[in-house]
Write an enzyme that holds these catalytic residues in place. Sequence first.
Site, mmCIF file in Angstrom:
data_model
loop_
_atom_site.group_PDB
_atom_site.id
_atom_site.type_symbol
_atom_site.label_atom_id
_atom_site.label_comp_id
_atom_site.label_asym_id
_atom_site.label_seq_id
_atom_site.Cartn_x
_atom_site.Cartn_y
_atom_site.Cartn_z
ATOM 1 N N ASP A 12 3.464 9.215 1.856
ATOM 2 C CA ASP A 12 4.746 9.686 2.545
ATOM 3 C C ASP A 12 5.703 8.799 2.957
ATOM 4 O O ASP A 12 6.424 8.700 3.827
ATOM 5 C CB ASP A 12 4.459 10.424 3.839
ATOM 6 C CG ASP A 12 3.833 9.446 4.994
ATOM 7 O OD1 ASP A 12 3.589 8.382 4.739
ATOM 8 O OD2 ASP A 12 3.861 9.675 6.069
ATOM 9 N N ASP A 68 -2.925 3.611 2.991
ATOM 10 C CA ASP A 68 -1.962 2.349 3.344
ATOM 11 C C ASP A 68 -2.714 1.374 4.544
ATOM 12 O O ASP A 68 -2.205 0.374 4.790
ATOM 13 C CB ASP A 68 -0.841 2.621 3.908
ATOM 14 C CG ASP A 68 -0.580 3.377 5.202
ATOM 15 O OD1 ASP A 68 -1.605 3.900 5.790
ATOM 16 O OD2 ASP A 68 0.611 3.884 5.500
#
Length: 158
Positions: A45, A20
């Site tokens: 996550d 990310d």
Amino acid sequence: DGFAGLVLEAEQLGCDVIADGAHVHPDWLRLAARTKQSRLILISDRIDLPQSASAAPAWLAADRLTSDGVAWRLPDGRLAGSLLTLDAAIRNAASWNVLSSHGAGAACTLRPARLLGVERQHGTLRPGARADLVALSDAGEVIATWVGGREVFRAKPR
């Protein structure tokens, strides 16, 4: 970086990465892809906050977390979780010139299935496999998904 460097250097170890840009910088992802090759797995996550604040655990309360559009952070700035979806992880890895779209897709599907020893049923397109599928547009966005061969999502046409 101490521990990360040890993991990258150890040939017998694989590497799970949240692509990310907040959890792992694109340059570290590039290094991990180069050193780990087929042992690199893209994960997330992601935290989806419940609609009702009372349904969330205290540490996850919306008034305690802030989002920078990429990740959720605690009041002290530490990472609490990502906003990353795996289709976005594939797009990121491709746009950062880390992996091809095909290679990034394998890092989200076949590679984790191999790690778990379930690649004959999951993470692959082959006769007898489970048929959990995601169709991506040319832009890498999810347009349809199937679970066990049954369509469970189709994006509305634009």
